[in-house]
Design a protein around this motif. Sequence first.
Motif, PDB file in Angstrom:
ATOM      1  N   GLU A 161       0.835  -1.207   0.000  1.00  0.00           N
ATOM      2  CA  GLU A 161       0.000   0.000   0.000  1.00  0.00           C
ATOM      3  C   GLU A 161       0.867   1.253   0.000  1.00  0.00           C
ATOM      4  O   GLU A 161       0.569   2.235  -0.697  1.00  0.00           O
ATOM      5  N   ASN A 195       3.236   5.686  -3.969  1.00  0.00           N
ATOM      6  CA  ASN A 195       4.450   6.416  -4.359  1.00  0.00           C
ATOM      7  C   ASN A 195       5.066   7.193  -3.193  1.00  0.00           C
ATOM      8  O   ASN A 195       5.614   8.290  -3.364  1.00  0.00           O
ATOM      9  N   GLN A 245       2.484   1.567  -3.540  1.00  0.00           N
ATOM     10  CA  GLN A 245       1.510   1.964  -4.555  1.00  0.00           C
ATOM     11  C   GLN A 245       1.082   3.427  -4.412  1.00  0.00           C
ATOM     12  O   GLN A 245       0.586   4.029  -5.365  1.00  0.00           O
TER      13      GLN A 245
END
Length: 398
Positions: A143, A148, A146
Motif C-alpha cells: 500500500e 508512491n 503503490q
Amino acid sequence: MNENYKFKKVVVIVIDSFGIGQATDAKDFDDFGADTFGHILEYRPDLKIDNLYKLGLGNLHPNAVSNQSLGYALKMHEASCSKDTMTGHWEMMGIHTTKPFKTFTEHGFPDELVSELESLTGHVFIGNKSASGTEILDELAMEEIQSNGKKLILYTSADSVLQICGHEEVTGLDELYRVCQIARELTLKPEYKVGRVIARPYVGNSVGHFTRTSNRHDYALSPSSKTVLDVLKSNDLDVIGIGKISDIFNGCGITKSIHSTSSHEGMLQTIEEVQTDFTGLLFTNLVDFDAKWGHRRNVNGYADELEDFDVLLGQLLGVIDSDTLLIITADHGNDPTYKGTDHTRECVPCLMYSPSMKEHRVLSDSSSFGTIGASILDNFDLVKPSDLIGEFELDKLA
C-alpha cells in the motif's frame, strides 16, 4: 600509560538482549520463567561458545558448562523500572530510571499526534498499532509503495518507540529521516514522550520479500542526566561508540561513532579499533541478537549468532594486551522461546577479563548494571557523580 590508570583501554561489548535467567521481579513484568540463555541451551545443548565459557558465562547459569579459566564473572540485576535498550544502557553508565518511558501498545498513537504529524510532513500514516516490524511490512508495504511514498507505515511495540517505515527507493532515506526528525520533535511533548523514534528503511517489491536495511536510524532522548560517558569525555578521554551506541545516548559523551551493518561487522570493527592507539572507552552494541532473533522468536538464529560471536570473541582475545580490560554484558533479555515478541525482564552477565589478570572466579551479584560505569570511572581514577548509581572496586580483580 598514565600510572593512575589500571587499564589504558576499557572495551565494553553489549550482546543486545542476552539475558541469563528471570530477574527477581520478573513477575511484575509478566515475564515469569523467561530465560534467554537457558532456553537456547535447551534447544541446542551442544552450543559452541567455548570462549564465553572460558570467561565464566557457564558459571552464572545452572544448566551451562562451568569451565571458567579466565577473568571474573558476575550476574547483574537491573535496578531501573523498565526492560528496554535505552534504560539498560543508561543504567550501565549510571542512570537509575524510576519512571518508565511512555508506551502506546494497546491503542496506537493518539489521533491528535498522528494528525499533527501528517500536517507537518505531508504524508498519510497507515498502521498505527503495535506490531512486528517484519509482519507489518508484509501487511502494508505494498500500500505504501503503490502510493508512491505518500503513505508511510507507522507502528510501535511494547517498547517506548515510534517507528516509521519507508521504502528506500520509493520514499528515499533523506525523506524518511526528515519525517522521523519531525516526529522526534513532536514526541518531546510530555504527553507523547517516547524513548526513541526509529527510522525503519526497507527494500523489496512483493509480500514475503521485504527486507529491513542497515540504514536504520534511532532518534533517542538525551540521557536524563550526565552519564559516565560525559565524565570520560570531559576529562579528555576517548569514548568510541560502535553500532547504535551513539543513537542510544543521542550523541552525548561520544567522541567517535562507527556505524555497523550487522553484529558480525560490529565485532570486526571492535577487533580493528582496539588495536588503534586510544585512551578511554570502546563501547559496542551488537543489535542483531535482539532485532533479528529475539523479537522474531527465532531460537536457531539466536544460537547461530552466539556461535559466530564466540569465534570473533576468540579473535579479540588474541589481540588485546595487558593494558586493556574487556567487559562483556547485555542490556536486558529477549527470550526467543517466550510468548509474544517483547523483551524479557532478566539478569544479565558481566564478564571481565584482561591478560594481566592472574586469577579467575565468580563474584557476588550486583544490584545494578551501574557496576560497569562505576568500574570504568574507578579505572581512570575519576569520581562518580553523586546522582549516578553503581559501585565496584577494580582492586577486587587480581
